[in-house]
Design an enzyme around this catalytic site. Structure first.
Site, PDB file in Angstrom:
ATOM      1  N   GLY A 191       0.827  -1.207   0.000  1.00 24.09           N
ATOM      2  CA  GLY A 191       0.000   0.000   0.000  1.00 24.09           C
ATOM      3  C   GLY A 191       0.856   1.248   0.000  1.00 24.09           C
ATOM      4  O   GLY A 191       1.563   1.509   0.972  1.00 24.09           O
ATOM      5  N   ASP A 323     -12.834   9.982  12.219  1.00 22.97           N
ATOM      6  CA  ASP A 323     -12.611   8.872  11.284  1.00 22.97           C
ATOM      7  C   ASP A 323     -13.837   7.980  11.104  1.00 22.97           C
ATOM      8  O   ASP A 323     -13.887   7.152  10.205  1.00 22.97           O
ATOM      9  CB  ASP A 323     -11.456   7.984  11.784  1.00 22.97           C
ATOM     10  CG  ASP A 323     -10.090   8.585  11.501  1.00 22.97           C
ATOM     11  OD1 ASP A 323     -10.029   9.753  11.085  1.00 22.97           O
ATOM     12  OD2 ASP A 323      -9.086   7.868  11.707  1.00 22.97           O
ATOM     13  N   HIS A 455      11.981  38.080   3.309  1.00 29.88           N
ATOM     14  CA  HIS A 455      13.106  37.616   2.486  1.00 29.88           C
ATOM     15  C   HIS A 455      14.338  37.426   3.357  1.00 29.88           C
ATOM     16  O   HIS A 455      14.636  38.304   4.167  1.00 29.88           O
ATOM     17  CB  HIS A 455      13.411  38.633   1.391  1.00 29.88           C
ATOM     18  CG  HIS A 455      14.646  38.282   0.615  1.00 29.88           C
ATOM     19  ND1 HIS A 455      14.652  37.327  -0.381  1.00 29.88           N
ATOM     20  CD2 HIS A 455      15.929  38.732   0.709  1.00 29.88           C
ATOM     21  CE1 HIS A 455      15.877  37.215  -0.875  1.00 29.88           C
ATOM     22  NE2 HIS A 455      16.675  38.047  -0.238  1.00 29.88           N
TER      23      HIS A 455
HETATM   24  P1  FAD Z   1      -9.022   8.041  16.993  1.00 31.78           P
HETATM   25  O1  FAD Z   1      -7.831   8.895  17.123  1.00 31.78           O
HETATM   26  O2  FAD Z   1      -8.880   6.732  16.311  1.00 31.78           O
HETATM   27  O3  FAD Z   1      -9.588   7.831  18.456  1.00 31.78           O
HETATM   28  C1  FAD Z   1     -10.708   7.048  18.715  1.00 31.78           C
HETATM   29  C2  FAD Z   1     -10.576   6.496  20.127  1.00 31.78           C
HETATM   30  O4  FAD Z   1     -11.811   5.853  20.454  1.00 31.78           O
HETATM   31  C3  FAD Z   1      -9.516   5.409  20.269  1.00 31.78           C
HETATM   32  O5  FAD Z   1      -8.576   5.749  21.262  1.00 31.78           O
HETATM   33  C4  FAD Z   1     -10.292   4.139  20.653  1.00 31.78           C
HETATM   34  O6  FAD Z   1      -9.605   3.355  21.631  1.00 31.78           O
HETATM   35  C5  FAD Z   1     -11.546   4.725  21.250  1.00 31.78           C
HETATM   36  N1  FAD Z   1     -12.691   3.824  21.149  1.00 31.78           N
HETATM   37  C6  FAD Z   1     -13.128   3.172  20.045  1.00 31.78           C
HETATM   38  N2  FAD Z   1     -14.266   2.483  20.322  1.00 31.78           N
HETATM   39  C7  FAD Z   1     -14.530   2.697  21.642  1.00 31.78           C
HETATM   40  C8  FAD Z   1     -15.552   2.255  22.519  1.00 31.78           C
HETATM   41  N3  FAD Z   1     -16.561   1.486  22.082  1.00 31.78           N
HETATM   42  N4  FAD Z   1     -15.499   2.650  23.815  1.00 31.78           N
HETATM   43  C9  FAD Z   1     -14.493   3.444  24.277  1.00 31.78           C
HETATM   44  N5  FAD Z   1     -13.497   3.893  23.481  1.00 31.78           N
HETATM   45  C10 FAD Z   1     -13.531   3.542  22.187  1.00 31.78           C
HETATM   46  N6  FAD Z   1      -3.649  12.487  10.715  1.00 31.78           N
HETATM   47  C11 FAD Z   1      -3.174  13.737  10.552  1.00 31.78           C
HETATM   48  O7  FAD Z   1      -3.965  14.679  10.434  1.00 31.78           O
HETATM   49  N7  FAD Z   1      -1.831  13.990  10.498  1.00 31.78           N
HETATM   50  C12 FAD Z   1      -0.916  12.994  10.614  1.00 31.78           C
HETATM   51  O8  FAD Z   1       0.280  13.247  10.567  1.00 31.78           O
HETATM   52  C13 FAD Z   1      -1.387  11.671  10.788  1.00 31.78           C
HETATM   53  N8  FAD Z   1      -0.516  10.653  10.914  1.00 31.78           N
HETATM   54  C14 FAD Z   1      -0.975   9.393  11.112  1.00 31.78           C
HETATM   55  C15 FAD Z   1      -0.057   8.352  11.212  1.00 31.78           C
HETATM   56  C16 FAD Z   1      -0.479   7.061  11.398  1.00 31.78           C
HETATM   57  C17 FAD Z   1       0.529   5.951  11.494  1.00 31.78           C
HETATM   58  C18 FAD Z   1      -1.875   6.795  11.521  1.00 31.78           C
HETATM   59  C19 FAD Z   1      -2.365   5.401  11.766  1.00 31.78           C
HETATM   60  C20 FAD Z   1      -2.810   7.814  11.414  1.00 31.78           C
HETATM   61  C21 FAD Z   1      -2.365   9.124  11.200  1.00 31.78           C
HETATM   62  N9  FAD Z   1      -3.259  10.182  11.056  1.00 31.78           N
HETATM   63  C22 FAD Z   1      -2.788  11.450  10.850  1.00 31.78           C
HETATM   64  C23 FAD Z   1      -4.710   9.977  11.117  1.00 31.78           C
HETATM   65  C24 FAD Z   1      -5.240  10.363  12.517  1.00 31.78           C
HETATM   66  O9  FAD Z   1      -4.562   9.608  13.482  1.00 31.78           O
HETATM   67  C25 FAD Z   1      -6.732  10.092  12.590  1.00 31.78           C
HETATM   68  O10 FAD Z   1      -7.408  10.729  11.528  1.00 31.78           O
HETATM   69  C26 FAD Z   1      -7.284  10.631  13.916  1.00 31.78           C
HETATM   70  O11 FAD Z   1      -6.657  10.012  15.007  1.00 31.78           O
HETATM   71  C27 FAD Z   1      -8.794  10.401  13.990  1.00 31.78           C
HETATM   72  O12 FAD Z   1      -9.266  10.898  15.198  1.00 31.78           O
HETATM   73  P2  FAD Z   1     -10.580  10.311  15.884  1.00 31.78           P
HETATM   74  O13 FAD Z   1     -10.772  11.103  17.137  1.00 31.78           O
HETATM   75  O14 FAD Z   1     -11.672  10.254  14.906  1.00 31.78           O
HETATM   76  O15 FAD Z   1     -10.245   8.789  16.238  1.00 31.78           O
HETATM   77  P1  NAI Z   2      -4.399   5.173   2.284  1.00 26.25           P
HETATM   78  O1  NAI Z   2      -5.820   5.106   1.905  1.00 26.25           O
HETATM   79  O2  NAI Z   2      -3.717   6.485   2.350  1.00 26.25           O
HETATM   80  O3  NAI Z   2      -3.546   4.287   1.274  1.00 26.25           O
HETATM   81  C1  NAI Z   2      -3.769   2.924   1.098  1.00 26.25           C
HETATM   82  C2  NAI Z   2      -3.080   2.510  -0.186  1.00 26.25           C
HETATM   83  O4  NAI Z   2      -3.091   1.091  -0.253  1.00 26.25           O
HETATM   84  C3  NAI Z   2      -3.788   3.042  -1.433  1.00 26.25           C
HETATM   85  O5  NAI Z   2      -2.854   3.616  -2.300  1.00 26.25           O
HETATM   86  C4  NAI Z   2      -4.439   1.783  -2.006  1.00 26.25           C
HETATM   87  O6  NAI Z   2      -4.586   1.827  -3.389  1.00 26.25           O
HETATM   88  C5  NAI Z   2      -3.458   0.712  -1.565  1.00 26.25           C
HETATM   89  N1  NAI Z   2      -4.010  -0.633  -1.488  1.00 26.25           N
HETATM   90  C6  NAI Z   2      -5.247  -1.001  -1.060  1.00 26.25           C
HETATM   91  N2  NAI Z   2      -5.374  -2.346  -1.128  1.00 26.25           N
HETATM   92  C7  NAI Z   2      -4.192  -2.831  -1.581  1.00 26.25           C
HETATM   93  C8  NAI Z   2      -3.705  -4.146  -1.851  1.00 26.25           C
HETATM   94  N3  NAI Z   2      -4.462  -5.226  -1.649  1.00 26.25           N
HETATM   95  N4  NAI Z   2      -2.440  -4.284  -2.338  1.00 26.25           N
HETATM   96  C9  NAI Z   2      -1.664  -3.188  -2.542  1.00 26.25           C
HETATM   97  N5  NAI Z   2      -2.075  -1.913  -2.301  1.00 26.25           N
HETATM   98  C10 NAI Z   2      -3.322  -1.746  -1.815  1.00 26.25           C
HETATM   99  O7  NAI Z   2      -4.297   4.382   3.670  1.00 26.25           O
HETATM  100  P2  NAI Z   2      -3.144   4.295   4.752  1.00 26.25           P
HETATM  101  O8  NAI Z   2      -1.829   4.642   4.185  1.00 26.25           O
HETATM  102  O9  NAI Z   2      -3.343   2.988   5.400  1.00 26.25           O
HETATM  103  O10 NAI Z   2      -3.548   5.440   5.748  1.00 26.25           O
HETATM  104  C11 NAI Z   2      -4.866   5.504   6.271  1.00 26.25           C
HETATM  105  C12 NAI Z   2      -5.253   6.914   6.520  1.00 26.25           C
HETATM  106  O11 NAI Z   2      -4.602   7.423   7.677  1.00 26.25           O
HETATM  107  C13 NAI Z   2      -4.857   7.887   5.416  1.00 26.25           C
HETATM  108  O12 NAI Z   2      -5.758   7.868   4.336  1.00 26.25           O
HETATM  109  C14 NAI Z   2      -4.901   9.189   6.131  1.00 26.25           C
HETATM  110  O13 NAI Z   2      -6.224   9.653   6.156  1.00 26.25           O
HETATM  111  C15 NAI Z   2      -4.437   8.819   7.538  1.00 26.25           C
HETATM  112  N6  NAI Z   2      -3.027   9.200   7.683  1.00 26.25           N
HETATM  113  C16 NAI Z   2      -2.700  10.521   7.556  1.00 26.25           C
HETATM  114  C17 NAI Z   2      -1.393  10.923   7.646  1.00 26.25           C
HETATM  115  C18 NAI Z   2      -1.072  12.358   7.450  1.00 26.25           C
HETATM  116  O14 NAI Z   2      -1.992  13.172   7.447  1.00 26.25           O
HETATM  117  N7  NAI Z   2       0.188  12.734   7.281  1.00 26.25           N
HETATM  118  C19 NAI Z   2      -0.316   9.974   7.914  1.00 26.25           C
HETATM  119  C20 NAI Z   2      -0.772   8.605   7.995  1.00 26.25           C
HETATM  120  C21 NAI Z   2      -2.088   8.255   7.901  1.00 26.25           C
END
Ligand code: FAD
Ligand code: NAI
Length: 476
Positions: A191, A323, A455
């Site tokens: 991915g 999300d 600048h």
């Molecule tokens: P979450 O942060 O997922 O929080 C939801 C919480 O709800 C969790 O802690 C979970 O334990 C809790 N929960 C779930 N169900 C229940 C339940 N039934 N009872 C009690 N608690 C529950 N976004 C950016 O904008 N910038 C970035 O740089 C970025 N980097 C990322 C890097 C990675 C590796 C990943 C995986 C994601 C990244 N994201 C980034 C995406 C970002 O983390 C998410 O969009 C964001 O955390 C969503 O916020 P949320 O509050 O909707 O949910």
């Molecule tokens: P993503 O949706 O960004 O990318 C998933 C990729 O996997 C796509 O390019 C898709 O075509 C590919 N894919 C799907 N099925 C596949 C398969 N079977 N084999 C090979 N490729 C396949 O999802 P990702 O990277 O998991 O991140 C999830 C979300 O988390 C992002 O969309 C973003 O919203 C959030 N995030 C945001 C960050 C930021 O803002 N800097 C950093 C990391 C995550």
């Protein structure tokens, strides 16, 4: 005795904890339910973002960038260093300390705002006369709470391949990939989305030979084509191998070795042997186990909760944000929706312009954009004009050795209204904010072109790109 509140938030990620704080600021009696525990078994606030997402990934990206600069880019300044090493345990300790500081910060904010933190899994039990009842269960027992206003902010979890078990040691998702105890010699990333490119870059900089396998025929489908093409060129130059149009066949892991069988664009069978595999093929909303049906709510075909523009579900008093609903899975989008809903509950009339939510991908160079891509605007039949300016012609970029990339500004051909700004460069994450402000205020490209920029600074490229829309860039 059953406790009741004005507002109950389920989930304490950036959507949920911000909603809870804003509702408390507005004088509501607020509870926030969170079930997440860390590896030591302690309950933790902050959600995916603080614990296993944005913050730890950016901490590790910064460490790996420092390592790469020290190993490869100091010679150019006349600085020689030899025998550069990285202590992976120390790198993780630094990351864990940052995560801990941030999550403890939210605990402090909850205390400061009198928010009740309910530790455990929340699920709906029934509608009540005054609202909705929720059960909270944990190893310590169960308790019932109720409120007229519920905000579902349960976030998302990684999507896995149906035929492949993630053990988070060898075959990992984001959690395992942020915790490797050594640098894999060979790493496969399935991915080429945001996580794949950020975490693939992270481990490549530390010395892993990284191959990214992407099912689609192109990279970064959501970005403007010009950014995607430049990013692909630069990633390949850095040594990230990217294979497009891939169909994953079988993945086997025996001992510490994995074998991936797949086909490429031309249907040729390929075999890739690696030490570890990161699965980063998207995320799915956390809506199972909420017992939504107990209050008459359902999810759509993709598992998301359907909401309107204001994050209202079909049930009065029940909102969903972050999300778990439509729109990009981004922390700042979740936060803005949290504030929006808290203010709606307070009787205010807040607003979000979803077209002005910026994207940033923290690779090197960084990639950032706001508004629409050229392809989207063309598909809408909009008449546009655009200007582009490269960082190679910017003194600040040259002086800090970061002259790759460009800024592209797209405006309406008739009114000059800014429609999209697309950046690939160092510090794109900060540069994009100027464009976000401009677009929120419905500025024209001419407005940016007429603003005095400091600048030497990278921000001068924004002005030059805006000038280029009118074919009057000065320094090229
Ligand atoms: P979450 O942060 O997922 O929080 C939801 C919480 O709800 C969790 O802690 C979970 O334990 C809790 N929960 C779930 N169900 C229940 C339940 N039934 N009872 C009690 N608690 C529950 N976004 C950016 O904008 N910038 C970035 O740089 C970025 N980097 C990322 C890097 C990675 C590796 C990943 C995986 C994601 C990244 N994201 C980034 C995406 C970002 O983390 C998410 O969009 C964001 O955390 C969503 O916020 P949320 O509050 O909707 O949910
Ligand atoms: P993503 O949706 O960004 O990318 C998933 C990729 O996997 C796509 O390019 C898709 O075509 C590919 N894919 C799907 N099925 C596949 C398969 N079977 N084999 C090979 N490729 C396949 O999802 P990702 O990277 O998991 O991140 C999830 C979300 O988390 C992002 O969309 C973003 O919203 C959030 N995030 C945001 C960050 C930021 O803002 N800097 C950093 C990391 C995550």
């Amino acid at each position: 005795m059953e406790k009741d509140f004005d507002v109950i938030v389920i989930g304490a990620g950036p959507g949920g904890y911000i909603a809870a704080i804003r509702a408390a600021q507005l004088g509501k009696r607020v509870a926030c339910i969170e079930k997440r525990r860390n590896q030591a078994g302690e309950f933790k606030l902050g959600g995916t973002c603080l614990n296993v997402g944005c913050i730890p990934s950016k901490a590790l990206l910064a460490s790996s960038e420092a390592f790469e600069i020290a190993s490869c880019h100091l010679n150019n300044h006349g600085i020689s260093v030899s025998n550069v090493k990285i202590d992976i345990a120390q790198m993780h300790a630094r990351k864990d300390a940052i995560v801990n500081k941030m999550t403890r910060g939210i605990e402090f904010l909850f205390r400061k705002n009198n928010i009740t933190w309910l530790k455990g899994h929340g699920s709906f039990t029934r509608k009540t006369d005054a609202g909705y009842q929720i059960n909270i269960s944990s190893e310590d027992g169960a308790e019932l709470v109720s409120a007229p206003n519920i905000i579902i902010a349960t976030g998302s979890k990684p999507r896995h391949l149906p035929f492949l078990k993630v053990d988070n040691q060898i075959i990992v998702d984001n959690e395992g990939a942020l915790a490797f105890d050594s640098v894999p010699k060979k790493l496969a990333v399935i991915g080429a989305g945001v996580i794949g490119l950020e975490l693939g870059s992270l481990w490549r900089r530390l010395g892993a030979e990284v191959t990214v396998l992407e099912v689609l025929p192109s990279l970064l489908g959501a970005a403007d084509l010009s950014l995607a093409q430049e990013a692909a060129r630069q990633f390949e130059q850095q040594g990230l191998k990217i294979q497009l149009g891939v169909q994953i066949g079988k993945v086997s892991a025996i001992g510490g070795a994995t074998t991936i069988l797949y086909t490429c664009k031309n249907n040729h069978a390929q075999k890739l042997e690696t030490d570890r595999v990161i699965i980063s093929i998207g995320r799915i909303p956390n809506t199972a186990n909420l017992d939504l049906e107990a209050i008459g709510l359902t999810v759509n075909n993709y598992g998301f909760i359907d909401v309107d523009h204001y994050c209202r579900t079909k049930l009065p008093g029940v909102y969903a944000i972050g999300d778990v609903v439509r729109g990009p899975m981004l922390a700042h989008k979740a936060e803005d929706e949290g504030v929006l809903v808290a203010e709606i509950i307070d009787g205010q009339k807040p607003h979000i312009d979803y077209n002005c939510i910026p994207w940033v991908i923290y690779t090197e160079p960084e990639i950032a954009w706001v508004g629409k891509t050229e392809a989207q605007l063309q598909a809408e039949g909009r008449k546009i004009k655009s200007g582009q300016f490269p960082f190679i012609a910017n003194g600040r970029a040259l002086s800090i050795n970061r002259s790759d990339g460009f800024i592209k500004v797209i405006a309406d051909a008739d009114t000059d209204e800014l429609l999209g700004v697309h950046i690939i460069s160092a510090n794109a994450s900060d540069l994009i904010s100027e464009a976000v402000v401009a677009m929120e205020f419905k500025a024209a490209s001419e407005d940016i072109a007429r603003i005095c920029h400091p600048h030497p600074s990278l921000s001068e490229v924004m002005r030059e790109a805006a000038l280029a829309v009118d074919k009057r860039a000065l320094n090229i």
